[in-house]
Motif scaffolding. Sequence first.
Motif, PDB file in Angstrom:
ATOM      1  N   LYS A   1      32.103  20.703  28.033  1.00 60.25           N
ATOM      2  CA  LYS A   1      31.508  21.925  27.466  1.00 60.25           C
ATOM      3  C   LYS A   1      30.197  22.252  28.183  1.00 60.25           C
ATOM      4  N   ILE A   2      29.414  21.206  28.420  1.00 62.76           N
ATOM      5  CA  ILE A   2      28.131  21.410  29.126  1.00 62.76           C
ATOM      6  C   ILE A   2      28.415  21.904  30.546  1.00 62.76           C
ATOM      7  N   LYS A  43      29.543  25.579  30.567  1.00 64.06           N
ATOM      8  CA  LYS A  43      28.437  26.526  30.351  1.00 64.06           C
ATOM      9  C   LYS A  43      27.533  26.609  31.590  1.00 64.06           C
ATOM     10  N   GLU A  44      27.223  25.437  32.159  1.00 66.79           N
ATOM     11  CA  GLU A  44      26.333  25.429  33.323  1.00 66.79           C
ATOM     12  C   GLU A  44      26.993  26.112  34.516  1.00 66.79           C
ATOM     13  N   LYS A  53      29.284  28.490  34.367  1.00 65.96           N
ATOM     14  CA  LYS A  53      29.301  29.937  34.095  1.00 65.96           C
ATOM     15  C   LYS A  53      27.951  30.554  34.467  1.00 65.96           C
ATOM     16  N   GLU A  54      26.894  29.891  34.057  1.00 63.03           N
ATOM     17  CA  GLU A  54      25.552  30.392  34.354  1.00 63.03           C
ATOM     18  C   GLU A  54      25.259  30.360  35.853  1.00 63.03           C
ATOM     19  N   THR A  55      25.683  29.267  36.480  1.00 59.23           N
ATOM     20  CA  THR A  55      25.437  29.108  37.916  1.00 59.23           C
ATOM     21  C   THR A  55      26.175  30.191  38.707  1.00 59.23           C
ATOM     22  N   ARG A  72      26.756  33.041  37.840  1.00 63.41           N
ATOM     23  CA  ARG A  72      26.134  34.351  37.625  1.00 63.41           C
ATOM     24  C   ARG A  72      24.781  34.451  38.328  1.00 63.41           C
ATOM     25  N   ASP A  73      24.446  33.401  39.064  1.00 62.94           N
ATOM     26  CA  ASP A  73      23.170  33.404  39.784  1.00 62.94           C
ATOM     27  C   ASP A  73      23.421  33.850  41.222  1.00 62.94           C
ATOM     28  N   ASP A 106      17.774  25.126  39.713  1.00 60.07           N
ATOM     29  CA  ASP A 106      17.978  26.032  38.574  1.00 60.07           C
ATOM     30  C   ASP A 106      18.297  25.263  37.291  1.00 60.07           C
ATOM     31  N   PHE A 144      24.065  15.579  29.209  1.00 62.95           N
ATOM     32  CA  PHE A 144      23.520  16.776  29.868  1.00 62.95           C
ATOM     33  C   PHE A 144      23.384  16.527  31.368  1.00 62.95           C
TER      34      PHE A 144
END
Lengths: 252, 397
Positions: free
Chosen positions: B4-5, B8-9, B11-13, B15-16, B207, B231
């Motif tokens: 899950k972590i 999420k990471e 997905k965020e990455t 989008r960078d 990041d 994490f």
Amino acid sequence: MIKVEHLTKQFSLNKEQKKEAGTTDKFAFAVNDISFDCKPGEIFSLLGPNGAGKTTTLRMLSTVITPSSGSIIMGGINAVTHPDEARRKIGFLTGSTGLYARLNANELIDYFASLYGVSNQLLTERKKYLFDLLDMNEFAHKRIGKLSTGMKQKVSICRTMIHDPEIVIFDEPTSGLDVITAESIIQLIRDCKAQNKTVIFSSHIMGEVDLLCDSLAIIHKGEMKYQGSMQDFREKMSEKSITAEFIKTVQA
Amino acid sequence: MIFKIFKKELKETLRDKRTLIMMLVIPILIFPLILNVVVGVSSSFEESAENKTLKIGILGEPDDYLAIKLNEIPNALGPKTLTPYHGDSLKMKADLREEKLDIIFIYDSKFSEKLDKMEPTKLICSFDKTNIGYEQRAQKYVQYIEAEERLKRYQTLNIDEQQITPFEIAFENSASNQKMIGELVGGFLPYIFIAFGFMGCMYPAIDLFTGEKERGTIETLLTTPVSRWKFLIGKMLVIILSGLMASFFALLGLFLSINFMDIIPDPEIMNVVNQILSIGFVLKLFLLLLPLTVFFAGIMIPIAVYTKTFKEAQSIIAPLNIIVLLPAMAGLFPGIELNVQTALIPILNIVLTTKGLIGGTIDYSLLILSFSVMVVLAGIAVAVSFKQFGKETNILS
């Protein structure tokens, strides 16, 4: 319920820090032997000037840092020895809380719910309740980076409350916020009290404290200067204003 | 929970923009760009050198033996114009220096007389060697005239050329095309993959760790009932994936360049190149790059955890790129081969192992040794990251 006994946190000092502090001591106390209780349905305020040790105390309560000595019991769980279990009961919000700008509000809430192990059914219920309450439905699918400060604060509140914590910790929650956004935090604190949650918040804004809290503790340079109910504090005041009384207590 | 972590990471990455540029855009474009420029520039230089009309200066007169013979050379060997200098060698040399001439021929006044007597005679051919193609053109002209003169002498002396040729020497290359390719480009390719692997890790590492501190998100993350190591692993997996993806996209760019840019005209070589870039090779390559990328992530995370701002982290990690790539550069030098000693040197061992894989000369026991060394180092780097991420002073600003 939070029960704190003889809580102490000391940090080792490097050469530069020793020079700045004008000391030869190897350690400095950020918090030194403080004890207090917070009861459910009550708002407990931790007061103190900048550098008093409020944030360090709240960070120990939220288990982000470990105390050097002393005990913290959160909802019947020893937070020092079982931090993971204690964290399930805590909601934590600070004025400087950041959010993941590249996620949208919905994704962020889902992520934190999954970290707290919230079931899908409960998540759906809680999200509906909080999104309606905070009027978040309109911007739930917007990237957080594109939200206004007020909207971001609502997302922060939702994140803090998504797992329906029994203990809520606020570290200077209104710091740097405009009056309208700050008001939403004040309302949240009141709601928590109404829901019989244990609420602890730190502040140096006496107006907020006077408005909200049932009991308070004043700390300065890591040491407890006053502890009691807000009612008692008001009754025993020798100064004209609460702020003046607070300053007198700190300087005593 | 780690997944899950990770999700999420990731997905965020993704989008960078910075990470996407370093992980996808630059790696996939690097080979097409480099090869396009190299092939385009070199072929246009060759073409212009071949077609250029060279201005040739001769020391003597237009009716000298050499002038006549030069004029007889067909234009197929390269167009030219002749300028006689009537014995003024100083002016001719000055004109060469001033680039009014491209090639000059200097010979003594008894040049044709000596030739008639079948005596050896001196011919000086002078040109600026920094000009591409001049040397080859001068050699062609001289060899053409010399061959004609040699034949004339054989006929005069009544000699059969076959009889005075003791050997017909043929130098053959025993190395396979694959080995030749491995030797020529085998060091360069892993260097590129390693460089991109490092750069692909850099932005996500900063990041996901320094960024969390800078944006003030780390504190709330650590108040959740999830262990810190989860994490760390979730974030680390994204960094590793990003590094591997950067290497993969560089490889994809190379594959596309070779297959769609027509840079290898020889079908036999093309066939060998495609055989080298097989799925088996790619899998072996990424198996080697995996511990290396974990190692990269492992050295970047403690720095990213320690630093307080994106700029500070970048100012430390970016120069580290040069230090990390130094052993990779050593793999480009000829004569440095994979052996027990070099297999123990991190990064260099991966370059040399990949070189061996490309050339088909790999010793699998050394491959296993290199891989093991990198796995151990990756393990140490992860342990250091774990220790740093666990420190209160590092995670809170």
